[in-house]
Design a protein around this motif. Structure first.
Motif: not given
Ligand SMILES: NC(=O)c1ccc[n+]([C@@H]2O[C@H](COP(=O)([O-])OP(=O)(O)OC[C@H]3O[C@@H](n4cnc5c(N)ncnc54)[C@H](O)[C@@H]3O)[C@@H](O)[C@H]2O)c1
Ligand SMILES: [Zn+2]
Ligand SMILES: [Zn+2]
Length: 380
Positions: A38, A40, A60, A161
């Protein structure tokens, strides 16, 4: 088992780790079949996130097969194929009861803001993530869902996500039929936000980035108009010009604290750490939205002070809405859209890389090489 391990900024590699154990009666151990990297994760990879400890495993966004369950787990059985939202949450605290799963009060002893996130530093609870062959899933009766048989595994992975976050970003924009929606950032989150804006009644969707290959994806996948901010003198003036000099009704920031586009902001943030990040996309959003409009912030920002144009936001009467996405809250509607054929999330995936080569995956995604938009990590 093999797991991605953080060794310091820009250094990740695959190492042998013990298979995680059940630590609490409501834990499950999941054998990961697909994970993703991601935007992130890049903040961690770049060393921008406080308390990212050497030896930790990121990740995640993952799906897998239940390998073991703790004695109190009721909703899952060994062998179930599950998708796991990126948030770890209890489902019963004051915040979870309000649907604020990303702000759960019971899963992160280190912060009063964000709850628990897999593989997202000790500021998000210190849990190991799913860029590994196995992962411990705490509160297994709450987060994971069994993947419906009809759902493609890569679509399920996007739900954990990026897709849920893009959709949530559009939801927080409170889009009214016919609205002009401007999305900053044509990464996975921005692409999904732009596509979701149409599902919520937008009349026009404009995506801003500086990477042409991603803007092309925004045109093809999200049916958006696009602006390359390096090809115009001033992107805010350009957006005003294109909106009768009023500004957009809704702006979605899908960039976050590592924005390009302003050297001073970049140096004060990335080099000297004087700010928690470079809020240039957020400031462009505050400038480009009309008075009384809404700015939805999905891009991630650190907790420290950043030079955000808050006075302008105040004097324009803006509504600013933001959070880490409570991913599972979006799932019922997203499943409907996917099943009805209105959305094919896996279309944004550009790379599939075995876990052994994850370092290359990080490098490609971070440096935006080889037209990389979204990388899936495979374990078989
Ligand atoms: N709120 C949440 O729950 C949540 C969930 C997932 C990701 N995120 C955050 O969302 C952001 C985007 O994630 P992603 O996976 O799409 O990342 P990404 O890095 O793939 O995409 C970011 C995009 O922004 C572009 N960009 C850089 N500066 C810009 C500027 N000034 N104006 C416009 N575009 C600019 C980059 O070229 C890139 O295409 C990240 O900050 C990530 O941490 C938040
Ligand atoms: Zn994420
Ligand atoms: Zn909770």
């Amino acid at each position: 088992m093999k797991a991605m391990v953080y060794r310091g900024p820009y250094k990740v590699r695959v190492e042998e780790k013990d298979i995680p154990k059940i630590e609490h009666p409501n834990d499950a151990i999941v054998r990961v079949t697909r994970a993703a990297i991601c935007g992130s994760d890049l903040h961690l990879y770049h060393g921008m996130m406080p308390d990212t400890r050497v030896g930790s495993t990121f990740g995640h966004e993952f799906i897998g097969v239940v390998h073991e369950v703790g004695p109190s787990v009721q909703n899952l059985s060994v062998g179930d194929r599950v998708m796991v939202p990126f948030n770890i949450y209890c489902g019963t605290c004051y915040f979870c009861q309000k649907g604020l799963y990303s702000n759960c009060h019971n899963v992160n002893p280190n912060a009063t803001a964000v709850g628990g996130i897999y593989g997202y530093s000790h500021t998000s609870g210190g849990y190991d993530g799913g860029q590994a062959e196995y992962v411990r899933v705490p509160l297994a009766d709450v987060g994971p869902s069994i993947i419906p048989d009809w759902l493609h595994e890569e679509d399920a992975l996007m739900m954990t996500d990026a897709l849920a976050t893009g959709y949530f970003g559009a939801q927080l924009g409170d889009i009214v039929e016919g609205d002009t929606v401007v999305v900053f950032g044509a990464g996975p989150v921005g692409l999904f936000a732009a596509r979701s804006a149409w599902l919520m009644g937008a009349g026009r969707v404009v995506v801003v980035d500086h990477l042409d290959y991603r803007l092309q994806k925004a045109r093809e996948f999200a049916f958006a108009e696009t602006i390359n901010f390096t090809e115009v003198n001033d992107v805010v003036v350009e957006l005003k010009k294109q909106t009768d000099w009023l500004g957009a009704d809704v702006v979605i920031d899908a960039v976050g604290a590592e924005a390009d586009g302003n050297l001073l902001q970049h140096i004060t943030a990335a080099k000297f750490k004087l700010q928690g990040g470079s809020p240039i996309a957020l400031n462009w959003g505050i400038d480009a939205v009309r008075k009384g409009g809404t700015v939805s912030v999905m891009g991630a920002y650190g907790p420290l002070f950043s030079a955000v144009k808050f006075g302008d936001a105040m004097n324009k009467g803006l509504t600013i809405r933001t959070n880490q996405a409570p991913a599972k809250r979006q799932w019922p509607r997203l499943l409907e859209h996917i099943q009805a054929g209105r959305l094919s999330p896996r279309d944004i995936i550009t790379h599939r890389i075995p876990l052994e080569h994850i370092a290359e995956g990080y490098h490609l995604f971070s440096a935006k090489l080889d037209d990389c938009v979204k990388t899936v990590i495979t374990t078989d």
